[in-house]
Design an enzyme around this catalytic site. Structure first.
Site, short mmCIF file in Angstrom:
data_model
loop_
_atom_site.label_atom_id
_atom_site.label_comp_id
_atom_site.label_asym_id
_atom_site.label_seq_id
_atom_site.Cartn_x
_atom_site.Cartn_y
_atom_site.Cartn_z
N ASN A 178 -2.13 9.28 1.31
CA ASN A 178 -0.40 9.38 1.23
C ASN A 178 0.51 8.60 0.83
O ASN A 178 0.97 8.28 2.48
CB ASN A 178 0.07 10.59 2.58
CG ASN A 178 -0.82 11.96 2.21
OD1 ASN A 178 -0.24 12.49 1.40
ND2 ASN A 178 -1.72 11.46 3.31
N GLU A 179 0.65 8.03 -0.12
CA GLU A 179 1.61 6.74 -0.46
C GLU A 179 2.90 7.52 -0.80
O GLU A 179 3.63 8.29 0.05
CB GLU A 179 0.72 6.97 -2.03
CG GLU A 179 -0.63 6.08 -2.30
CD GLU A 179 -1.09 4.65 -2.09
OE1 GLU A 179 0.27 4.39 -1.05
OE2 GLU A 179 -1.49 4.05 -2.17
N PRO A 180 3.59 6.20 -0.52
CA PRO A 180 5.25 6.37 -0.58
C PRO A 180 5.53 7.18 -1.35
O PRO A 180 5.40 7.27 -2.91
CB PRO A 180 5.70 4.69 -0.94
CG PRO A 180 5.10 3.81 -0.64
CD PRO A 180 3.30 4.69 -0.74
N SER A 182 5.35 10.69 -0.95
CA SER A 182 4.60 12.12 0.30
C SER A 182 5.79 12.47 0.76
O SER A 182 6.05 12.09 1.21
CB SER A 182 3.48 11.55 0.50
OG SER A 182 2.37 11.16 -0.08
#
Length: 650
Positions: A178-180, A182
């Site tokens: 869950n990358e920035p 998300s």
């Protein structure tokens, strides 16, 4: 929440302000954080909590549903779970697992797949039923990914959610993938990987160009529903994102901050990962401290940089306004504190890393006697010696010490195919010129002409790559003035896997180090204390040295042996920790650069670059010049560059 094994601060953490109440020292922290002296202890504690949960659920005739993570952080947790299964009869018959993520696209049998990772580190060594293992499928056609993600969510729900979720954290703040950006409400889905995440994975894939750009990941909302969440973070590279996660505002820019809303979450850190937390970095801003000498040094260096003044110009107001009034009260005056600290730092600077002979050494970092010392410089890879301490290496030789350099690994995995092909073709042509059989070298040339990099080089290819690095290392060491009989190649077996993933440290590795130490009987040992290299080789090599020294510590020659730790191309010791700083002149900086240039295979786009695009000689020079600048800003003599060392007491 089931917390059968509460996790507490390690008694070995050696925190100087343990007398402060927990509410005070953690008042900046918005999550439950526990700090251990090293990651192995924390991993054992987590594994035992998981084991207790498995047994508890089994006693009730229920499935134990585990959310599992991949990456380097949980490896020792899995090692301990395997040990508990094999030695203490922990059964996984009632365990159902759901992995956080998988690269996309990714075949299960690919060495870099998380399917392979989990089977290698856990599933193949325990009795979990294969049908109970759930990992996102990276082989699906794109149109089938979304339905599969929703089915993954539904299956978790059918089991009543996750009883326990194990997490790591990426430097972007991602949990799972869950990358920035998300959403807090996100579910299992296909996402695009952040560039920094791909950089961090590059060593596993032998280059960033081979790292997939997408992945399937369990969503943040799915993770948050777990009954118990533990997040692991090890090493200084995670320290900054840990601080943002624990002390910052909840934000999609740092997805891990969403865990602040979950009271069932515990973050486990080793000392390096905790270093940026306020209670560790600047405890005087939190509350009263026990002012040990190292803490005074750390605080005054911080104060000098914080207010932009040399140490000798710090005033009582500077101390009072920055949380150090109690230190001032103990010492009596800013003047006394400033003089004492200025002299302490001044005494770390020496142009005589082997000790200046026949002088008073009371205020010098190294002993004056014996005037001529025997020295072993351990280099994990065949270029760490000149990159990390090339100036000091040259100085030790010039000042007449008997210097031995020991290259601990072959470094063959870091040689690109095109470099090896150039040497193989040269050898092939030379053999033809001299009418020597070329069949064997033709096989190597054919292998190296492959269109795509192989996941595993053959032994013959690894040999030629190792010879390339060996030749470069010999040339560099000769340039520094060493005779060939003082250049040693240990070729430690743990490294020789042909992959980024190495074998565990073994007795033969330790014995190679131990034998050399017994042979040389050194007065000084230099070793790489930089544990931030992308594939962990430095740490394994340092552990081998520690283990060898532990075996030899009762030998008479070891009573007069000092161990100095240098850091490599990745980062430097903080100023307050440096115990020996060796200044370099402009001419010595240039000579160090020339020594690095002998390592041609590691120039112009090296395989394990990390996130820093500069070449290693540029990194080293900038780092050495930055250290000199920091000393100068504290009010000390200005030098062109400095190499820094910390003494390890054994």
């Amino acid at each position: 929440m089931i917390d059968l094994l509460p996790i507490h601060n390690s008694p070995e953490a050696n925190i100087s302000y343990q007398h402060i109440g927990r509410t005070d020292i953690t008042r900046f922290e918005k999550m439950h954080v526990e700090v251990f002296s090293e990651s192995g202890l924390a991993s054992i504690a987590v594994a035992r909590e998981i084991a207790n949960l498995i047994r508890y659920k089994a006693s009730k005739g229920e499935a134990c549903v585990l959310g599992l993570a991949t990456g380097s952080s949980p490896i020792k947790v899995y090692e301990e779970l395997v040990r508990l299964h094999q030695e203490e009869e922990l059964s996984f018959q009632n365990v159902v697992t759901f992995n956080l993520d998988e690269y996309y696209p990714m075949a299960q049998n690919n060495a870099q797949s998380y399917w392979s990772f989990m089977h290698e580190h856990l599933f193949d060594d325990v009795d979990i039923p294969p049908e109970n293992i759930n990992i996102p499928d990276g082989t699906l056609p794109l149109e089938e990914v979304y339905p599969a993600c929703m089915a993954y969510e539904e299956k978790i729900s059918q089991y009543g959610g996750l009883d326990f979720q194990l997490l790591g954290i990426g430097r972007t703040g991602h949990i799972g993938f869950n990358e920035p950006g998300s959403s807090n409400q996100s579910l299992t889905r296909l996402i695009t990987l952040d560039h920094l995440t791909r950089v961090d994975a590059a060593s596993d894939f032998r280059g960033i160009d081979k790292v997939p750009k997408r992945a399937i990941t369990m969503g943040i909302n799915t993770i948050k529903k777990a009954h118990r969440i533990i997040l692991l973070a090890w090493g200084y590279k995670k320290a900054k994102v840990v601080k943002k996660t624990v002390e910052g505002k909840v934000s999609s820019a740092i997805p891990a901050t969403f865990l602040q809303e979950q009271p069932n979450t515990t973050i486990l850190l080793d000392e390096e990962a905790s270093a940026e937390l306020t209670r560790f970095k600047t405890p005087w801003l939190v509350g009263p401290c026990e002012w040990t000498e190292p803490l005074k040094r750390k605080a005054i260096v911080w104060l000098s940089h914080n207010v932009g003044k040399p140490i000798l110009k710090l005033t009582e107001r500077n101390y009072n306004e920055n949380g150090m009034s109690d230190l001032l009260a103990i010492e009596g005056s800013a003047y006394a504190l400033n003089i004492k600290m200025h002299n302490t730092l001044q005494h770390t600077i020496t142009g005589w890393p082997g000790g200046k002979p026949h002088v008073d050494d009371s205020y010098r970092p190294e002993r004056a006697e014996p005037a001529k010392k025997r020295v072993i410089l351990f280099s994990p890879h065949p270029d760490d010696d000149v990159i990390s301490m090339g100036g000091t290496f040259l100085r030790l030789v010039d000042q007449g010490h008997e210097v031995h350099v020991a290259y601990q690994t072959s470094g063959n995995i870091a040689v690109a195919d095109h470099d090896a092909l150039r040497f193989a073709e040269f050898t092939h042509n030379l053999n033809q010129l001299n009418k020597v059989s070329t069949q064997e070298i033709e096989e190597i040339v054919t292998e190296l002409q492959r269109e795509e990099d192989s996941e595993l080089d053959s032994l013959k290819v690894r040999s030629i790559k190792g010879l390339i690095r060996r030749g470069e290392a010999i040339a560099g060491a000769r340039y520094c003035g060493l005779p060939d009989n003082q250049i040693h190649f240990l070729n430690m077996p743990f490294y020789e896997t042909g992959r980024s993933k190495k074998n565990p440290l073994g007795p033969e590795d330790i014995q190679l180090v131990e034998t050399l130490i017994k042979e040389v009987k050194p007065h000084q040992i230099y070793a790489a204390g930089d544990l931030a290299d992308p594939h962990g080789t430095h740490k394994v090599c340092l552990d081998a040295i520690f283990r060898a020294i532990d075996h030899l510590k009762d030998q008479s020659f070891m009573k007069d042996c000092w161990l100095w730790l240098y850091r490599g191309a990745w980062h430097e010791w903080p100023i307050h920790e440096i115990e020996m700083a060796v200044p370099l002149s402009p001419q010595e900086v240039e000579k160090k650069r020339q020594a690095i240039f002998f390592h041609q295979s590691q120039k112009d786009g090296v395989m394990f670059q990390g996130e820093d695009s500069r070449e290693f000689w540029q990194r080293a020079e900038d780092r050495n010049q930055a250290t000199a600048t920091l000393y100068n800003q504290l009010g000390l003599t200005e030098y062109e560059a400095m190499e820094a060392f910390v003494r390890h007491h054994f």
